[in-house]
Enzyme design. Structure first.
Site, PDB file in Angstrom:
ATOM      1  N   ASP A  38       1.100  -1.333  -0.035  1.00 23.97           N
ATOM      2  CA  ASP A  38      -0.271  -0.183  -0.082  1.00 23.97           C
ATOM      3  C   ASP A  38       0.990   1.555   0.196  1.00 23.97           C
ATOM      4  O   ASP A  38       2.428   1.176   0.332  1.00 23.97           O
ATOM      5  CB  ASP A  38      -1.400  -0.122   1.198  1.00 23.97           C
ATOM      6  CG  ASP A  38      -2.248   0.767   0.858  1.00 23.97           C
ATOM      7  OD1 ASP A  38      -1.997   1.924  -0.128  1.00 23.97           O
ATOM      8  OD2 ASP A  38      -3.394   1.042   1.879  1.00 23.97           O
TER       9      ASP A  38
HETATM   10  C1  BGC Z   1      -4.823   3.923   0.128  1.00 26.95           C
HETATM   11  C2  BGC Z   1      -4.907   2.578  -1.438  1.00 26.95           C
HETATM   12  C3  BGC Z   1      -4.825   3.225  -2.592  1.00 26.95           C
HETATM   13  C4  BGC Z   1      -3.274   3.901  -2.766  1.00 26.95           C
HETATM   14  C5  BGC Z   1      -3.533   4.215  -4.080  1.00 26.95           C
HETATM   15  C6  BGC Z   1      -3.382   4.571  -0.001  1.00 26.95           C
HETATM   16  O1  BGC Z   1      -3.629   5.355   0.983  1.00 26.95           O
HETATM   17  O2  BGC Z   1      -4.976   2.558   1.302  1.00 26.95           O
HETATM   18  O3  BGC Z   1      -6.420   1.960  -1.085  1.00 26.95           O
HETATM   19  O4  BGC Z   1      -4.386   1.590  -3.347  1.00 26.95           O
HETATM   20  O5  BGC Z   1      -3.811   5.023  -1.221  1.00 26.95           O
HETATM   21  O6  BGC Z   1      -3.952   5.552  -4.215  1.00 26.95           O
END
Ligand code: BGC
Length: 752
Positions: free
Chosen positions: A229
């Protein structure tokens, strides 16, 4: 393309570089070897593609796109085929935009109604979440675009999301928090998996070898790459060794250098870096091979699709006196700002820049509908004047529909809710309108359950959730009966927050959240406790009626290696076309294990014309009856009776039948002097040896039991002996002879 040969040509620096992003959304190119950059993008219910300023919280602008119903709504459709169609549409948009992977679906379990991101997740039930996730992945990947199922694993709160440890026992993880990922990986092979921010039992998901390698790859057979993530990496070298292939976003070379240094210092096997590169490049080139940049993106058509889908997701929670559907000939008051500007999506990384948004008021054009604002969602307040205007509108109309729910600030990625209440100004408005017009209906826009203090005062409630950009059109179709509602709740609405099983522990202490409620999440808890709830899991009404009948089991008894076919007949007994979600639950009858009363193991959305009936069938396999056994370290079906129950909600299960299931597994056994008699008695293989031993030592026992029989009954004697350890035979009269006989018995028992 020979990926291995390609990796062999890369320098260590190039390889380490490939293991982190080039920027916010791209993997790195290696031009001299013809390796292109590859773009990924959020997800999950539409595209959030950023061409300019990038961020992971949905702050900066992204391209215009189409917002489909968010997962909270989509899951309520109980219709995997619909989710597949959504996936196909999103896949097409990705092709048009040159994206290789869309960052979704998000399948974390709704442990508490408070999690700020519940709107992005499917369900409190792992089977339902797994089916929906599989359907979405199937749809997207059928278009030659990858998915990233997220957030692996046990990421069930936003509070301290980058540091908190989710501490749960293995059975809880295996039965509740893993199965949605497991099912999707085994059925659909998502091209990528996104690991979560949190720690799991103390170890960051991003550097957890058990999670990322043992379970995900060795047990489930995952073939793609694991990405972090955004910002989830703590120790990059540990992460690489654990199975984290791609770090996102870029680390400006910092972590790439650490990988190089670790390899040079002999602390990291270069073969692991090669392996990560191979996995990443496999997906990069799969995307290149499948790229179809000429795919059209027909936003108008997708908007129509989004409206159709939103209508399938809406759940009719209450419909007293058949207040719905409304009559198009009547004057109707639409009250509440959400009638004009609906809340249809949540905040954070999934936030879509919609090319169009249709509110219910606009969608009701041409009908005799009057509007009163009722409250300001932005300011989260009402006024006496607004209430007076709403009451006047309600009084002048045949029916009043209050559009209410949670304003944006109430729920979002990044933080959790503190309570389950709706805004006080909206509750006040609903009470006032309901007092002015007895035909009051509430339409809700929210991403998670709310308390409804006014539930006894309104005739109808439609849960529209965050239904995407066309939710207004869908709502009007359902309100006026053009579409018969067929959504069913994918989560329980408790009466109050403190009823929720995680209530005592949610959020945890400091960086530690203990999942002490174990497997008793959602209805698994409420049903076992026989607690009243506001609306049960699976609940959803219709403008027609259905009859469930004629439950047939393929067999009366099975072994745990067999499958069981369950058939029943569903009939539309009303006068309108409609759909119901037939749900099949399995529960152990009695037995020695602490288990939920019943668990969802099958469901099917059935569409029927008035008077029409249809047989539907489910096939149950071992997993439908199994629990995770830590001693066996595998799925285990305790032998015994099981109840199969079918109906249209977890609390309305008119069809019930029992089946005997025989276990073929042998739990590891070890008996010693502290084993209690009861456990030997229950073991069919040990029992004859025990009986033999009892016969041998009978003469002494007889004297004792004759003396005892005057004071206690045989039944009491047995009941008391059950808990006695084997060593008791020595202390209570047997002495050395009993010890010798008992040791001989133990030797035989442990050789079984
Ligand atoms: C989120 C993810 C997301 C990623 C990219 C993170 O803060 O938890 O779900 O895909 O950011 O935007």
């Amino acid at each position: 393309m020979d990926i291995k040969a390609l990796v062999a040509k890369m320098t260590l620096e190039e390889k380490a570089g490939l293991c982190s992003g080039d920027d916010f959304w791209h993997t790195k190119a290696v031009e001299r070897l013809g390796i292109p950059r590859s773009m990924v993008s959020d997800g999950p219910h539409g595209l959030r593609k950023q061409n300019d300023k990038a961020d992971h919280l949905g702050v900066n602008d992204s391209i215009k796109a189409v917002c489909f119903p968010a997962a909270c709504a989509a899951a309520s459709s109980f219709d995997p085929d619909m989710i597949t169609r959504m996936g196909e549409a999103i896949g097409d948009s990705c092709q048009h935009e040159g994206l290789s992977v869309v960052l979704g679906p998000a399948v974390n379990i709704k442990r508490s109604p408070l999690c700020g991101r519940n709107f992005e997740y499917y369900s409190e039930d792992p089977y339902l979440a797994g089916r929906m996730a599989s359907a979405m992945i199937h749809g997207v990947q059928s278009r030659g675009v990858g998915t990233s199922i997220k957030h692996f694993a046990a990421n069930n709160q936003e509070h301290r999301r980058l540091s908190s440890s989710s501490d749960a026992d293995e059975r809880t993880l295996r039965e509740i928090y893993f199965p949605a990922f497991e099912m999707a990986v085994k059925r659909e092979q998502p091209w990528t998996v996104m690991c979560s921010y949190n720690r799991l039992n103390g170890v960051f998901a991003s550097e957890n070898p058990w999670l990322l390698t043992d379970v995900l790859r060795r047990e489930w057979g995952f073939q793609g790459y694991v990405m972090s993530d955004w910002g989830a990496v703590s120790d990059r070298v540990k992460g690489l060794a654990a199975g984290l292939d791609l770090e996102m976003p870029a680390s400006d070379g910092v972590n790439d250098r650490k990988i190089v240094e670790a390899v040079r210092a002999g602390k990291l096997d270069e073969a692991l870096v090669d392996q990560a590169c191979e996995r990443i490049l496999n997906v990069v080139f799969r995307a290149v091979e499948n790229a179809r940049p000429d795919t059209p993106w027909d936003m108008e058509a997708q908007h129509r699709l989004s409206a159709e889908m939103a209508a399938e997701c809406i759940v009719l929670l209450k419909n007293e006196n058949g207040v719905l559907p409304l009559d198009k000939a009547d004057k109707i008051a639409f009250i509440g700002e959400f009638a004009k500007t609906p809340r249809f999506q949540g905040g954070g990384s999934s936030h879509i820049n919609c090319f169009r948004i249709t509110g219910a008021l606009a969608a009701a054009q041409g009908l005799d509908v009057v509007y009163a604002q009722g409250y300001s969602a932005g300011k989260d307040e009402t006024s006496d004047a607004m209430i007076a205007e709403a009451v006047a509108a309600a009084k002048a109309a045949k029916a009043a529909v209050v559009f209410a729910g949670l304003p944006d600030a109430y729920e979002s990625e990044g933080y959790d809710r503190q309570h389950m209440r709706m805004p006080a100004c909206q509750n006040r408005l609903i009470e006032a309108v309901a007092a002015a017009n007895s035909n009051t209906v509430v339409v809700l826009h929210n991403g998670a359950p709310v308390e409804m203090p006014w539930i006894g005062k309104v005739r109808g409630v439609l849960e529209a959730y965050l239904g995407g950009q066309a939710v207004g059109e869908a709502t009007v179709r359902v309100l006026f009966g053009d579409v018969n509602p067929s959504g069913h709740l994918a989560e329980t609405f408790p009466l109050k927050l403190s009823d929720n099983p995680s209530y005592l522990y949610f959020g945890g202490e400091g960086n530690r959240t203990e999942y002490r409620e174990g497997v008793f999440v959602g209805y698994r808890y409420y049903d076992k406790k026989e607690m009243p709830v506001l609306f049960p899991f699976g609940h959803g009404l219709s403008y027609t009626s259905f009859e469930y009948a004629n439950l047939r089991l393929g067999r009366d008894a099975i072994r745990d290696t067999d499958t069981l076919t369950v058939t029943l007949t569903v009939k539309n007994t009303g006068s309108r076309f409609g759909k119901t979600a037939a749900q099949l639950y399995v529960g152990a009858v009695g037995g020695n294990y602490i288990r939920p009363a019943r668990e969802l193991k099958g469901f099917e959305k059935v569409a029927l014309a008035p008077g029409e009936s249809r047989d539907i069938s489910f096939t149950l396999d071992k997993r439908a009856f199994a629990i995770w056994n830590e001693a066996l370290h595998d799925w285990y079906v305790p032998a015994g009776q099981y109840e199969i129950a079918v109906g249209d909600s977890s609390r309305n299960l008119p069809l019930r039948a029992q089946i005997a299931v025989e276990s073929t597994a042998q739990l590891p056994r070890h008996y010693d002097m502290n084993t209690i008699f009861m456990d030997l008695m229950a073991d069919p293989q040990a029992r004859p040896l025990l009986d033999e031993y009892m016969k041998q030592t009978q003469s002494q026992d007889q004297d004792q039991s004759e003396a005892a029989s005057e004071a206690i009954t045989q039944e009491m004697n047995l009941a008391m002996m059950r808990y006695s350890p084997l060593r008791g035979a020595i202390s209570f009269g047997g002495g050395a002879a009993a010890e010798k006989a008992m040791l001989a018995l133990l030797e035989k028992l442990n050789q079984l």
